[in-house]
Design an enzyme around this catalytic site. Sequence first.
Site, PDB file in Angstrom:
ATOM      1  N   ASN A  20      -3.794   0.768 -16.298  1.00  0.00           N
ATOM      2  CA  ASN A  20      -4.500   1.545 -15.268  1.00  0.00           C
ATOM      3  C   ASN A  20      -5.181   0.629 -14.259  1.00  0.00           C
ATOM      4  O   ASN A  20      -6.275   0.130 -14.515  1.00  0.00           O
ATOM      5  CB  ASN A  20      -5.516   2.481 -15.940  1.00  0.00           C
ATOM      6  CG  ASN A  20      -4.851   3.376 -16.967  1.00  0.00           C
ATOM      7  OD1 ASN A  20      -4.880   3.110 -18.173  1.00  0.00           O
ATOM      8  ND2 ASN A  20      -4.203   4.420 -16.507  1.00  0.00           N
ATOM      9  N   TYR A  66       8.166   9.987 -12.675  1.00  0.00           N
ATOM     10  CA  TYR A  66       7.749   8.619 -12.316  1.00  0.00           C
ATOM     11  C   TYR A  66       8.087   7.630 -13.430  1.00  0.00           C
ATOM     12  O   TYR A  66       8.687   6.586 -13.198  1.00  0.00           O
ATOM     13  CB  TYR A  66       6.251   8.654 -12.025  1.00  0.00           C
ATOM     14  CG  TYR A  66       5.590   7.322 -11.770  1.00  0.00           C
ATOM     15  CD1 TYR A  66       5.596   6.747 -10.503  1.00  0.00           C
ATOM     16  CD2 TYR A  66       4.916   6.646 -12.801  1.00  0.00           C
ATOM     17  CE1 TYR A  66       4.970   5.527 -10.275  1.00  0.00           C
ATOM     18  CE2 TYR A  66       4.289   5.441 -12.575  1.00  0.00           C
ATOM     19  CZ  TYR A  66       4.314   4.886 -11.305  1.00  0.00           C
ATOM     20  OH  TYR A  66       3.693   3.682 -11.085  1.00  0.00           O
ATOM     21  N   ILE A  90      -2.030  -3.008  -4.691  1.00  0.00           N
ATOM     22  CA  ILE A  90      -1.753  -4.213  -5.487  1.00  0.00           C
ATOM     23  C   ILE A  90      -0.996  -5.246  -4.648  1.00  0.00           C
ATOM     24  O   ILE A  90      -1.297  -6.449  -4.681  1.00  0.00           O
ATOM     25  CB  ILE A  90      -0.958  -3.860  -6.767  1.00  0.00           C
ATOM     26  CG1 ILE A  90      -1.718  -2.821  -7.610  1.00  0.00           C
ATOM     27  CG2 ILE A  90      -0.686  -5.113  -7.594  1.00  0.00           C
ATOM     28  CD1 ILE A  90      -0.926  -2.259  -8.803  1.00  0.00           C
ATOM     29  N   GLY A 139      -0.033   2.305   2.139  1.00  0.00           N
ATOM     30  CA  GLY A 139      -0.615   1.011   2.521  1.00  0.00           C
ATOM     31  C   GLY A 139      -1.315   1.124   3.868  1.00  0.00           C
ATOM     32  O   GLY A 139      -1.245   2.171   4.523  1.00  0.00           O
ATOM     33  N   ASP A 195       6.789  -2.260   4.553  1.00  0.00           N
ATOM     34  CA  ASP A 195       5.933  -1.154   4.108  1.00  0.00           C
ATOM     35  C   ASP A 195       5.914  -0.088   5.198  1.00  0.00           C
ATOM     36  O   ASP A 195       5.777  -0.414   6.377  1.00  0.00           O
ATOM     37  CB  ASP A 195       4.499  -1.679   3.834  1.00  0.00           C
ATOM     38  CG  ASP A 195       3.706  -0.735   2.938  1.00  0.00           C
ATOM     39  OD1 ASP A 195       3.571   0.444   3.300  1.00  0.00           O
ATOM     40  OD2 ASP A 195       3.216  -1.190   1.887  1.00  0.00           O
ATOM     41  N   ASN A 196       6.044   1.166   4.799  1.00  0.00           N
ATOM     42  CA  ASN A 196       6.028   2.247   5.806  1.00  0.00           C
ATOM     43  C   ASN A 196       4.627   2.819   6.006  1.00  0.00           C
ATOM     44  O   ASN A 196       4.450   3.800   6.723  1.00  0.00           O
ATOM     45  CB  ASN A 196       7.020   3.357   5.435  1.00  0.00           C
ATOM     46  CG  ASN A 196       6.651   4.052   4.130  1.00  0.00           C
ATOM     47  OD1 ASN A 196       5.665   3.697   3.491  1.00  0.00           O
ATOM     48  ND2 ASN A 196       7.447   5.038   3.734  1.00  0.00           N
ATOM     49  N   LEU A 197       3.654   2.242   5.361  1.00  0.00           N
ATOM     50  CA  LEU A 197       2.235   2.627   5.488  1.00  0.00           C
ATOM     51  C   LEU A 197       1.978   4.078   5.062  1.00  0.00           C
ATOM     52  O   LEU A 197       0.980   4.662   5.477  1.00  0.00           O
ATOM     53  CB  LEU A 197       1.709   2.371   6.909  1.00  0.00           C
ATOM     54  CG  LEU A 197       1.761   0.917   7.394  1.00  0.00           C
ATOM     55  CD1 LEU A 197       1.069   0.768   8.753  1.00  0.00           C
ATOM     56  CD2 LEU A 197       1.095  -0.030   6.387  1.00  0.00           C
ATOM     57  N   ASP A 234      10.678   1.839   6.714  1.00  0.00           N
ATOM     58  CA  ASP A 234      10.955   2.523   5.451  1.00  0.00           C
ATOM     59  C   ASP A 234      12.103   1.832   4.738  1.00  0.00           C
ATOM     60  O   ASP A 234      13.152   1.596   5.343  1.00  0.00           O
ATOM     61  CB  ASP A 234      11.308   3.988   5.763  1.00  0.00           C
ATOM     62  CG  ASP A 234      11.168   4.856   4.541  1.00  0.00           C
ATOM     63  OD1 ASP A 234      11.828   4.563   3.523  1.00  0.00           O
ATOM     64  OD2 ASP A 234      10.387   5.819   4.608  1.00  0.00           O
ATOM     65  N   ALA A 240       7.096  -1.378  -3.680  1.00  0.00           N
ATOM     66  CA  ALA A 240       6.976  -0.098  -2.970  1.00  0.00           C
ATOM     67  C   ALA A 240       7.428   1.030  -3.877  1.00  0.00           C
ATOM     68  O   ALA A 240       8.458   0.935  -4.542  1.00  0.00           O
ATOM     69  CB  ALA A 240       7.810  -0.128  -1.696  1.00  0.00           C
TER      70      ALA A 240
HETATM   71  N1  LIG Z   1      -1.962   1.539  -9.317  1.00  0.00           N
HETATM   72  C1  LIG Z   1      -1.595   1.663 -10.582  1.00  0.00           C
HETATM   73  O1  LIG Z   1      -2.405   2.045 -11.450  1.00  0.00           O
HETATM   74  C2  LIG Z   1      -0.198   1.304 -11.017  1.00  0.00           C
HETATM   75  C3  LIG Z   1       0.083   1.347 -12.392  1.00  0.00           C
HETATM   76  C4  LIG Z   1       1.370   1.049 -12.792  1.00  0.00           C
HETATM   77  C5  LIG Z   1       2.345   0.684 -11.885  1.00  0.00           C
HETATM   78  N2  LIG Z   1       2.047   0.668 -10.548  1.00  0.00           N
HETATM   79  C6  LIG Z   1       3.128   0.286  -9.619  1.00  0.00           C
HETATM   80  O2  LIG Z   1       2.714  -0.848  -8.877  1.00  0.00           O
HETATM   81  C7  LIG Z   1       3.284  -0.826  -7.569  1.00  0.00           C
HETATM   82  C8  LIG Z   1       2.178  -0.941  -6.540  1.00  0.00           C
HETATM   83  O3  LIG Z   1       1.296   0.161  -6.728  1.00  0.00           O
HETATM   84  P1  LIG Z   1      -0.034   0.377  -5.899  1.00  0.00           P
HETATM   85  O4  LIG Z   1      -1.046   0.938  -6.802  1.00  0.00           O
HETATM   86  O5  LIG Z   1      -0.333  -0.836  -5.094  1.00  0.00           O
HETATM   87  O6  LIG Z   1       0.414   1.582  -4.958  1.00  0.00           O
HETATM   88  P2  LIG Z   1       0.340   1.722  -3.379  1.00  0.00           P
HETATM   89  O7  LIG Z   1       0.760   3.135  -3.090  1.00  0.00           O
HETATM   90  O8  LIG Z   1      -0.956   1.266  -2.839  1.00  0.00           O
HETATM   91  O9  LIG Z   1       1.481   0.706  -2.904  1.00  0.00           O
HETATM   92  C9  LIG Z   1       2.829   1.069  -2.704  1.00  0.00           C
HETATM   93  C10 LIG Z   1       3.187   0.720  -1.273  1.00  0.00           C
HETATM   94  O10 LIG Z   1       4.549   1.107  -1.038  1.00  0.00           O
HETATM   95  C11 LIG Z   1       4.623   1.644   0.258  1.00  0.00           C
HETATM   96  N3  LIG Z   1       5.805   2.517   0.302  1.00  0.00           N
HETATM   97  C12 LIG Z   1       5.992   3.682  -0.371  1.00  0.00           C
HETATM   98  N4  LIG Z   1       7.200   4.192  -0.062  1.00  0.00           N
HETATM   99  C13 LIG Z   1       7.774   3.324   0.800  1.00  0.00           C
HETATM  100  C14 LIG Z   1       9.033   3.317   1.490  1.00  0.00           C
HETATM  101  N5  LIG Z   1       9.915   4.311   1.351  1.00  0.00           N
HETATM  102  N6  LIG Z   1       9.320   2.260   2.295  1.00  0.00           N
HETATM  103  C15 LIG Z   1       8.417   1.257   2.464  1.00  0.00           C
HETATM  104  N7  LIG Z   1       7.223   1.230   1.862  1.00  0.00           N
HETATM  105  C16 LIG Z   1       6.904   2.257   1.033  1.00  0.00           C
HETATM  106  C17 LIG Z   1       3.316   2.378   0.467  1.00  0.00           C
HETATM  107  O11 LIG Z   1       2.971   2.545   1.817  1.00  0.00           O
HETATM  108  C18 LIG Z   1       2.329   1.459  -0.260  1.00  0.00           C
HETATM  109  O12 LIG Z   1       1.757   0.523   0.635  1.00  0.00           O
HETATM  110  C19 LIG Z   1       4.071   0.472  -7.492  1.00  0.00           C
HETATM  111  O13 LIG Z   1       5.416   0.212  -7.785  1.00  0.00           O
HETATM  112  C20 LIG Z   1       3.456   1.328  -8.567  1.00  0.00           C
HETATM  113  O14 LIG Z   1       4.350   2.306  -9.053  1.00  0.00           O
HETATM  114  C21 LIG Z   1       0.799   0.961 -10.099  1.00  0.00           C
END
Ligand SMILES: NC(=O)c1ccc[n+]([C@@H]2O[C@H](COP(=O)([O-])OP(=O)(O)OC[C@H]3O[C@@H](n4cnc5c(N)ncnc54)[C@H](O)[C@@H]3O)[C@@H](O)[C@H]2O)c1
Length: 322
Positions: free
Chosen positions: A181, A152, A19, A44, A39-41, A64, A85
Amino acid sequence: MTNKITNSTILVTGGAGFIGSYVVEYLLEHSPKKIIILDNLIRGSHPNMVNFKDNSIVQFVEGDMRDTALLEDCIKGSDYVFHMAALRINSCAANPSEGFDVMLKCTFNVAELCVKYKIKKVIYSSSASVYGLAQHFPTPETDNPYDNQTFYGAAKQFGEQLFRSFKFMYDLDYVALRYFNAYGPRMDTDGKYTEVMIKWLDCIRDSKNPLIYGDGSTTMDFVYVKDIAKSNVAALLSDATDEAFNIGNCEETSLKELLEVLLKVNNSTLTPEHREENSINPVSRRLANIDKAKALLNFTPTISLEQGMKELSEWYFEKQKK
Ligand SMILES: NC(=O)c1ccc[n+]([C@@H]2O[C@H](COP(=O)([O-])OP(=O)(O)OC[C@H]3O[C@@H](n4cnc5c(N)ncnc54)[C@H](O)[C@@H]3O)[C@@H](O)[C@H]2O)c1
């Protein structure tokens, strides 16, 4: 047209993610001064950032956010922060201790540093998980969170309440967005807990009948990733503060119906095979009421499930050719 984003410096934690990478793309349309991505990838990726990798306005910091000095460097000098993140729901369950550090401690550090550096507004990614199984359908923001059973969801509730208390104590402006979702291009396809729609796309690719566990009656509110990204920009641009908003598509779709749509957009004649339910899903329904986001953020989703699933399928099959 100038607005709050124009000439501002904006931090997006998790901006290389699914997102977050779209949020960065939409922010760029408003001519910010600088966008910092931390972002720690872990989830991502560089391919997610391909559309802005050569844009000199964007500074990608691979690191991180548990490194508090690094987090402080990123927040210092920013005007606005998108805190996105996070670990996924299953990772939190598999490793609650890590979940605590990433979801709770880091969110606390973000809030504290945002006060220290006088950040003008934080947009916090929350989740429909806060509701657990909701009391009402469509679910308004006023439904209570007592039926959440997940770490979560608990962490997202903590984040919302934390920002609320920081607004009360320090006048830190924030908005929390409860996504339902999310789906779309760039969603995770390789993880252990790959979303069911990716598994079904694999079946379509391999001409194998897709499996449905149980009767397929569990419903979700599938909202396209670009609509979610737009809601983030709308939340920043609006005057709303100290509010949580549902972000969904307002369509209740059962897994059975989802599969039908996927087969239709891929012109597939495969037929689903049913298997016995192998896990208990405590959240059997999801459907958002987004009246509040419509009224205060001027947010309306624009992508139908059929259109979104078509775009997801095209992206997924194209990706596999590479
Ligand atoms: N995808 C969904 O359906 C959904 C639904 C509700 C809420 N969310 C929330 O939306 C946000 C984005 O979700 P997403 O689906 O893009 O997930 P995603 O996992 O693709 O994105 C999260 C990013 O955070 C980075 N990350 C994780 N831990 C980290 C750390 N310690 N330091 C730096 N970077 C870190 C990851 O590398 C990733 O790029 C999140 O907060 C998630 O909880 C997502």
